[in-house]
Design a protein around this motif. Structure first.
Motif, PDB file in Angstrom:
ATOM      1  N   SER A  48       0.830  -1.205   0.000  1.00 17.70           N
ATOM      2  CA  SER A  48       0.000   0.000   0.000  1.00 17.70           C
ATOM      3  C   SER A  48       0.869   1.261   0.000  1.00 17.70           C
ATOM      4  CB  SER A  48      -0.969   0.004   1.177  1.00 17.70           C
ATOM      5  OG  SER A  48      -0.289  -0.257   2.367  1.00 17.70           O
TER       6      SER A  48
ATOM      7  N   SER B 247       0.785   4.046  -2.980  1.00 22.32           N
ATOM      8  CA  SER B 247       0.574   5.438  -2.613  1.00 22.32           C
ATOM      9  C   SER B 247       1.752   6.289  -3.068  1.00 22.32           C
ATOM     10  CB  SER B 247       0.380   5.547  -1.103  1.00 22.32           C
ATOM     11  OG  SER B 247       0.263   6.886  -0.717  1.00 22.32           O
TER      12      SER B 247
ATOM     13  N   GLU C 241      -4.148   7.964  -6.631  1.00 25.80           N
ATOM     14  CA  GLU C 241      -5.170   7.886  -5.589  1.00 25.80           C
ATOM     15  C   GLU C 241      -5.347   6.394  -5.324  1.00 25.80           C
ATOM     16  OE1 GLU C 241      -7.211  11.264  -4.874  1.00 25.80           O
ATOM     17  OE2 GLU C 241      -5.075  11.376  -5.310  1.00 25.80           O
TER      18      GLU C 241
ATOM     19  N   ILE D 296      -7.097   3.139  -2.956  1.00 30.46           N
ATOM     20  CA  ILE D 296      -7.979   2.587  -1.933  1.00 30.46           C
ATOM     21  C   ILE D 296      -7.446   1.211  -1.580  1.00 30.46           C
ATOM     22  CG2 ILE D 296     -10.274   1.632  -1.470  1.00 30.46           C
ATOM     23  CD1 ILE D 296     -11.423   3.940  -3.117  1.00 30.46           C
TER      24      ILE D 296
ATOM     25  N   THR E 291      -8.415  -2.094   0.488  1.00 30.24           N
ATOM     26  CA  THR E 291      -9.565  -2.717   1.133  1.00 30.24           C
ATOM     27  C   THR E 291      -9.168  -4.067   1.701  1.00 30.24           C
ATOM     28  OG1 THR E 291     -11.882  -3.337   0.865  1.00 30.24           O
ATOM     29  CG2 THR E 291     -10.457  -3.696  -1.033  1.00 30.24           C
TER      30      THR E 291
ATOM     31  N   THR F 163     -11.473  -0.178   4.893  1.00 32.67           N
ATOM     32  CA  THR F 163     -11.103   0.395   3.610  1.00 32.67           C
ATOM     33  C   THR F 163     -10.385   1.700   3.918  1.00 32.67           C
ATOM     34  OG1 THR F 163     -13.008  -0.576   2.521  1.00 32.67           O
ATOM     35  CG2 THR F 163     -11.978   1.299   1.419  1.00 32.67           C
ATOM     36  N   THR F 164      -9.208   1.863   3.365  1.00 32.08           N
ATOM     37  CA  THR F 164      -8.428   3.075   3.604  1.00 32.08           C
ATOM     38  C   THR F 164      -8.227   3.786   2.276  1.00 32.08           C
ATOM     39  OG1 THR F 164      -7.263   1.916   5.371  1.00 32.08           O
ATOM     40  CG2 THR F 164      -6.289   3.969   4.613  1.00 32.08           C
ATOM     41  N   TYR F 165      -8.454   5.082   2.284  1.00 34.80           N
ATOM     42  CA  TYR F 165      -8.335   5.883   1.073  1.00 34.80           C
ATOM     43  C   TYR F 165      -7.113   6.783   1.204  1.00 34.80           C
ATOM     44  CZ  TYR F 165      -9.593   9.458  -2.380  1.00 34.80           C
ATOM     45  OH  TYR F 165      -9.586  10.345  -3.425  1.00 34.80           O
TER      46      TYR F 165
ATOM     47  N   SER G 124      -5.059   9.773  -0.666  1.00 34.46           N
ATOM     48  CA  SER G 124      -5.124  10.741  -1.748  1.00 34.46           C
ATOM     49  C   SER G 124      -3.943  11.694  -1.634  1.00 34.46           C
ATOM     50  CB  SER G 124      -6.423  11.541  -1.674  1.00 34.46           C
ATOM     51  OG  SER G 124      -6.427  12.516  -2.690  1.00 34.46           O
TER      52      SER G 124
ATOM     53  N   LEU H  67     -16.921  10.793  -0.211  1.00 35.68           N
ATOM     54  CA  LEU H  67     -16.166   9.558   0.036  1.00 35.68           C
ATOM     55  C   LEU H  67     -16.844   8.682   1.081  1.00 35.68           C
ATOM     56  CD1 LEU H  67     -12.533  10.972   0.189  1.00 35.68           C
ATOM     57  CD2 LEU H  67     -13.590   9.719  -1.700  1.00 35.68           C
TER      58      LEU H  67
END
Length: 167
Positions: free
Chosen positions: A56, A60, A65, A67, A69, A74-76, A78, A90
């Motif tokens: 992840s 990133s 962007e 996500i 899961t 769930t982590t977003y 940005s 969101l």
């Protein structure tokens, strides 16, 4: 669709904002049976969501962007600063949005202080949550500001339910 309400918390570092938000969120979720969303502003860009070397982090780190899961969350991630309405989109569903920081947002604002008040916050606050460490009589607090007990989350919740902005 139920009304969705939003309120912001503001105050200096170590004033008790996060602790108050945690208490309020838990009571809203477990006692008031509300769906709660939280946005925290990280002005110093200090929050770290993952560890270098993990997938992840690598995703990133591309600047995309992302996500992430899993069965439990769930982590977003940005890389762009979002406007409030973008952030609200969101969150699929919530009853109450608690925002920590982001002084420029047009939301009802609870200022949180311990030990002393910073009068620079007065123009931006609709309510003031303090404890016995502050003598409110020593300050010229604007008359339109509601006084809340920092140590009574239920007092804060009743103010939120009456004064939050529909979003």
């Amino acid at each position: 669709m139920n009304k969705r309400l939003a309120v912001a918390f503001t105050g200096p570092s170590n004033s008790g904002k996060t602790t108050l938000i945690l208490k309020v969120a838990r009571k809203l979720i477990y006692e008031h049976k509300k769906e709660v969303a939280i946005i925290k502003h990280d002005p110093g860009d200090k929050a770290r969501f993952d560890v270098e070397g993990k997938d992840s982090y690598k995703f990133s780190d591309t600047g995309a962007e992302v996500i992430v899961t899993s069965p439990t969350r769930t982590t977003y991630f940005s890389h762009r600063q979002k406007e409030l309405d973008e952030m609200i989109r969101l969150f699929d569903k919530f009853d109450i949005l608690l925002v920590e920081g982001l002084k420029n947002l047009p939301l009802p604002r609870i200022a949180v202080f311990r030990n002393s008040l910073d009068t620079d916050y007065f123009p931006y606050m609709d309510a003031l949550a303090i404890d016995e460490s502050i003598d409110s009589d020593a300050y010229d607090i604007p008359k339109n500001v509601s006084m809340l007990d920092l140590n009574d989350p239920e007092d804060v919740i009743s103010w939120i339910l009456k004064n939050s902005k529909e979003v």
